[in-house]
Design an enzyme around this catalytic site. Sequence first.
Site, PDB file in Angstrom:
ATOM      1  N   ASP A   1     126.708 -52.334 117.939  1.00  0.00           N
ATOM      2  CA  ASP A   1     127.561 -51.307 117.356  1.00  0.00           C
ATOM      3  C   ASP A   1     128.525 -50.775 118.406  1.00  0.00           C
ATOM      4  OD1 ASP A   1     128.047 -49.453 115.034  1.00  0.00           O
ATOM      5  OD2 ASP A   1     127.485 -47.955 116.520  1.00  0.00           O
TER       6      ASP A   1
ATOM      7  N   GLU B   1     130.553 -55.741 117.231  1.00  0.00           N
ATOM      8  CA  GLU B   1     131.407 -54.949 116.355  1.00  0.00           C
ATOM      9  C   GLU B   1     132.444 -54.333 117.272  1.00  0.00           C
ATOM     10  OE1 GLU B   1     131.787 -50.918 113.727  1.00  0.00           O
ATOM     11  OE2 GLU B   1     130.849 -51.049 115.695  1.00  0.00           O
TER      12      GLU B   1
END
Length: 583
Positions: free
Chosen positions: A251, A310
């Site tokens: 993330d 990401e």
Amino acid sequence: MTLTGPDRVLAAAPAQPTQALADLAPPAGLSPAQPSAELSAPADERAAWWREAVIYQVYIRSFADGNGDGIGDLLGIRTRLPYLRALGVDAVWITPFYPSPMADGGYDVADYCAVDPLFGTLGDFDALVAEAHAAGLRVIVDVVPNHTSDRHQWFTEALAAEPGDAARGRYIFRPGKGEHGELPPNDWESVFGGPAWTRIVERDGTAGEWYLHLFDPAQPDLNWHNPWVREQFEQVLEFWLDRGVDGFRVDVAHGMIKQHGLPDVGYSGQITMLGNAVLPYFDQDEVHQIHRSWRRILDTYPGERIAVAEAWAPSLERLAAYVRPDELHQAFNFHYLGTPWEAQPLRTVIDQSLGTARLVGAPSTWVLSNHDVQRHVTRYGGGETGQRRARAAALLMLALPGSAYVYQGEELGLEEVFDLPAELLQDPQRFRSADGSSGRDGCRVPLPWNGAVPPFNFTPLGIADGWLPAPAHWAARTVEAQWQDPDSMLGLYREALRLRREHPALGDGALEWSPSPAGTLVFTREPGFVCTVNTGSEPVALPAPGTPVLASGPFELGADAAGQASVVLPPDTAVWWVRSASD
């Protein structure tokens, strides 16, 4: 000749379900059915499986509820593993299930090496990994390194410490500007809206330092210039790798490192520049040192363990830096996700994606939706138009070279839900946005599995409502309603995934474009596969490049004036073809 659906255009017999839906989704508390012999081996043992894998994203709160509390959990995923196996994906990526106050749906982690009781136990997780592997599925989990929860022990220790203490050095604390430190240290803005700084009250009751949070105030940013932080996360990776996970979705992989000195950006509306400009708090070159150290850890484990970035970068060239041979394995292609349903922009981003990935020897990735963006059926116009375009977009995506991601429910044709009760909304992005309109709850509504009324067996035996209510009209879009219908969105995905696994041209590799009229895309993948797409508003006649094997909607085969086979593609239609050496 008019051909209208997947089962009407197959060169071979269409795939038919071999089990009843009930067998594919055992009741909560029962072990999933044993996989068939052909699927009982561990996931694809070929080297570099990730270069062409289809990875299914599970947003854990909304996939399947196994214990009846209305919230998805690990047990729910276990009971639906046979569905994922039958769907034909290669791996499942699970969003955070760690202990969390849930200020941001679990992306505010309070303990990186445990399971939140809301979702189950470590034993449940271990069982999930074992059962997924037995079913031929790999398991990817989220790691959230940019920030922790404000309830994490590290942050509570930082708040209790004095300015300059080592505990505060784990995060980014700074004195404020102004005569009394009443102004934030700089002009950085939160991705969720508002300033990226919050001032604390010191132990003596006085107004104190400010801490950085690029997202919600409940998500303080870690200081990745601190070696202690890096060591802690290396241990986190090893903890889950030792439990058998096949990889991590990282993330905010473009975060972590902030420019030295924390300089002002100089303008407001910074979130609009995400992915368009290098900001002093995102996509800093030093972040790649972290990813290289993580790659070294992954490479010490057997079975091709991977990490997926990401990462929002201002260009595909900068995005490609995250997937250099000694860094991460994949990066989400948000440039493709954000491309409009128009042939020329799509071709441009496809060419750029493949070209830049090729420079570093990485596969490209393709994604249409995820838990952070509006569902693509809605983005493509909604209603019948959105459904038609989403079907064609699925065939285009799954025909492209590289790896593809499927967000839960897109295989059912689910659209964004806009009329959720205000009292049930939970997304902090909505609360911090200026007009409250940018929330992500509408793409996170629990999946409809079967039955005629909500929550469509999201919970076992329907004993509780889902944490967000599903629309009543989703009765026509449940897994059960679509499973036996080869013309449904689910039927299309199942058949496309079957063909993708079986045809030697699909998966990793390259493509070659063919000349085609405006508004269309035609490309070949060797050996012997062709994809044709019409993104325009009018039917288009093309030479028929072979034998049709799958179509997103009806189309017509015929012959041109010279007697050569031709095809008329209606608007928003894609067709897959195979051709022999004689074609």
